[in-house]
Structures are given as structure tokens and as C-alpha cells.
Design a protein around this motif. Structure first.
Motif, PDB file in Angstrom:
ATOM      1  N   TRP A   4       0.695  -1.076   0.112  1.00 28.82           N
ATOM      2  CA  TRP A   4       0.046  -0.026   0.078  1.00 28.82           C
ATOM      3  C   TRP A   4       0.787   1.148  -0.048  1.00 28.82           C
ATOM      4  O   TRP A   4       0.390   2.223  -0.655  1.00 28.82           O
ATOM      5  CB  TRP A   4      -0.908  -0.044   1.177  1.00 28.82           C
ATOM      6  N   LEU A   7       2.114   1.635  -3.475  1.00 28.10           N
ATOM      7  CA  LEU A   7       0.904   2.297  -4.166  1.00 28.10           C
ATOM      8  C   LEU A   7       0.848   3.565  -4.148  1.00 28.10           C
ATOM      9  O   LEU A   7       0.497   4.606  -5.029  1.00 28.10           O
ATOM     10  CB  LEU A   7      -0.529   1.706  -3.680  1.00 28.10           C
ATOM     11  N   CYS A  29      -9.086  -1.532   9.300  1.00 32.02           N
ATOM     12  CA  CYS A  29      -7.723  -1.981   8.955  1.00 32.02           C
ATOM     13  C   CYS A  29      -6.923  -1.387  10.221  1.00 32.02           C
ATOM     14  O   CYS A  29      -7.246  -0.144  10.337  1.00 32.02           O
ATOM     15  CB  CYS A  29      -7.580  -1.133   7.717  1.00 32.02           C
ATOM     16  N   PHE A  35      -1.701   4.753   6.715  1.00 34.00           N
ATOM     17  CA  PHE A  35      -1.932   4.899   5.317  1.00 34.00           C
ATOM     18  C   PHE A  35      -2.298   6.454   5.024  1.00 34.00           C
ATOM     19  O   PHE A  35      -1.865   7.107   4.114  1.00 34.00           O
ATOM     20  CB  PHE A  35      -2.939   4.124   4.749  1.00 34.00           C
ATOM     21  N   GLU A 217      -9.500  -4.426  -1.105  1.00 34.11           N
ATOM     22  CA  GLU A 217      -8.863  -4.848  -0.124  1.00 34.11           C
ATOM     23  C   GLU A 217      -7.574  -5.856  -0.330  1.00 34.11           C
ATOM     24  O   GLU A 217      -6.520  -6.020   0.408  1.00 34.11           O
ATOM     25  CB  GLU A 217      -9.758  -5.347   1.213  1.00 34.11           C
ATOM     26  N   GLY A 219      -5.852  -5.839  -2.926  1.00 35.83           N
ATOM     27  CA  GLY A 219      -4.829  -5.426  -3.748  1.00 35.83           C
ATOM     28  C   GLY A 219      -5.295  -5.449  -4.951  1.00 35.83           C
ATOM     29  O   GLY A 219      -4.566  -4.853  -6.112  1.00 35.83           O
TER      30      GLY A 219
END
Length: 298
Positions: A4, A7, A29, A35, A217, A219
Motif C-alpha cells: 500500500w 501504491l 484496518c 496509510f 482490500e 490489492g
């Protein structure tokens, strides 16, 4: 978490400025704060959709302190009885408290009314509860969803047409209390389409394939949340490569605005000369089918 973070690095390189975080439930999460912190450090803004159950004072304070949150969307399906009948006992009170916390913190909060089997017959009562008995901020509207095999709120087409007529009427009575997005935008759009048949012109398809991607979730990279077409996965594929080169995604873009006469489900529709389909992935979802049905149910 590493995938993530990767990403976000890819997204920053692509000049992505906004993230829309939804679920499932994002706050389940265990690294959601990390994040968001990384996204904010990359100069991105974000919105968050939640059921509000885990949106406690500490979570609201964290979101407020980022100064980068466009809005928090909190699900609210009507009165306590209606809401709890679908989402579980106590969830209404949790959502209501979350809305109040966001308002007190100065965060723009948007209650989201999902209309399903549990509440579509009580829309007048719901709007009276929201805006006369209480003073909620303007809401957004969503139609039908399925939580699991035991909890299915999806509405059949005939009932959606009934909802459409009610919402159009309520939109006049509660002008300013509904955001012109989501289901309301679709309903008003098709009202214009129907009235515009005489005037000619062309309808338009959804342009989401040119502006956004959905990351699930696990990916998986998808064109949007409504379809199962998997374009790649962030654990193995570079986001920019998927965005530019994914064959399925480019096929959808090429299908944008194309004539629907070649589709059996569309070719006899009375809107065929002006409709391009709402979704370039599946023309069978074309709103013309909905409008054709709607023209026979009043």
C-alpha cells in the motif's frame, strides 16, 4: 502495508491528488492512520466512507488534524429501527454520535441514505425525521446493496422506479437537503433524458475509466467498484503500467460513446438513437433499459 505504501509512491508519481477510502469498513484496518498519514505527506487529499461505529473521538481528532479531509460519509438508513434492522442493534446510535463528532470538529460530514428493502416504503417518514425532527446536513443517496446472503437490501427494478418517483418529488420539497450526486443525479439525469427525446441530442456514458481506478482490500485493481474485471494487483503490478496499458481498461475506453445497436439487449430500445450506455464495460447495464421499464410504470 508495504504494498500500500508502494501504491502511494506510484500514485504520487502519477500526480494523483485525491483518494476515496471506503469498504467494507476502512476503520477495521489496523494501519488506516498510517496509510492516511503517508497520503497526506504526499500532498494528497482524501474522503472517507464509514458506518461510523469505530469513528470515536480519537479517530475524528486524527482526521481533523490532517487538514486534508474533503468529507466523511457516514451511512444512515433512516430512523433507529430502520437502520438497526439492517445493520445491527446499536449501529444507529454509533452513526449518529459519529456525525455529531465530525460536525463539532469542523469536518464536512455527509450522511448517506441507502435505500433498500428495509426502508424504501418510508421515505417521507425518513426525510421528516432527518430534516424536520432533526437538522442533518445535506445527504447523499444510494440504492440497494447486499451485505451477505442473510442481509440483502437490493431492490428489484419495479421498486427502483417507485423510489425514483418518490425521490424526484422529495427533491423539490427538500431542495438543498440532498446533494445532486449518486442516485439523485441518476434519477434527475434520466428525467432529462426522457424529456429530451423530443429535442434530440446524445446521452453520455460514464467516464470513470478516464479518471479513476479502484483498489480492493486484497490489492486487486479494478475499473470501479461495480464490476469484477481485474486489471492487475498492487502486489505485483505497477499502477501506472496498469493505467496506461491494461488491455481491458483500454477496451473500455475505446467503447466509450459507441453505438449500442450491435447489442441484442439494446437494439430495440426507444432510446437507441441517442443513448451510448452508462457503462462502457457492460452495455447490458445501459440506463436505457431502466428508462424503458420506467416508462411503463407510473
Amino acid at each position: 502495508m508495504s504494498a500500500w505504501l508502494r501504491l502511494l509512491t506510484d500514485a504520487r508519481a502519477m500526480r494523483v491528488f485525491r483518494l476515496s477510502l471506503s469498504g467494507g469498513e476502512v476503520l477495521c484496518c489496523n494501519y488506516w492512520r498510517d496509510f492516511i498519514s503517508e497520503a497526506v505527506a504526499s500532498s494528497m487529499r482524501f474522503s472517507l466512507a464509514t458506518n461510523g461505529v469505530l469513528l470515536d473521538a480519537a479517530a475524528v481528532n486524527f482526521i481533523s488534524e490532517t487538514k486534508r479531509c474533503d468529507r466523511v460519509i457516514i451511512s444512515l438508513d433512516g430512523t433507529r429501527e430502520m437502520h438497526d434492522s439492517m445493520r445491527g442493534s446499536g449501529t444507529f446510535d454509533a452513526a449518529w454520535r459519529a456525525i455529531e463528532r465530525c460536525r463539532e470538529a469542523g469536518i464536512k460530514v455527509v450522511p448517506k441514505l441507502t435505500i433498500g428493502k428495509h426502508n424504501f416504503n418510508f421515505l417521507e417518514e425518513i426525510f421528516d425525521f432527518f430534516f424536520h425532527q432533526n437538522s442533518l446536513p445535506p445527504i447523499t443517496i444510494n440504492i440497494g446493496w447486499k451485505i451477505n446472503s442473510r442481509c440483502d437490501g437490493t431492490l428489484p427494478l419495479d421498486d427502483i422506479v417507485i423510489v425514483r418517483n418518490k425521490i424526484e418529488s422529495l427533491a423539490e420539497k427538500y431542495s438543498g437537503n440532498m446533494l445532486k450526486e449518486g442516485a439523485l443525479k441518476s434519477f434527475l439525469h434520466w428525467r432529462d433524458v426522457e424529456s429530451g427525446i423530443i429535442d434530440g441530442g446524445r446521452d453520455y456514458a460514464c467516464g470513470g475509466v478516464f479518471t479513476r481506478l479502484t483498489i480492493m482490500e486484497n490489492g486487486d485493481i479494478k475499473p470501479c467498484t461495480q464490476h469484477n474485471e481485474v486489471l492487475g494487483n498492487i502486489t505485483r503490478d505497477a499502477l501506472q503500467k496498469v493505467w496506461l496499458e491494461a488491455p481491458a481498461l483500454n477496451a473500455m475506453r475505446n467503447n466509450f460513446g459507441s453505438s449500442l445497436v450491435r447489442y441484442a439487449s439494446c437494439k430495440h430500445c426507444r432510446y437507441i438513437n441517442r443513448c451510448t450506455g452508462t457503462c462502457p464495460l457492460t452495455p447490458e447495464f445501459c440506463a436505457g433499459k431502466f428508462a424503458e421499464k420506467a416508462s411503463h410504470i407510473h
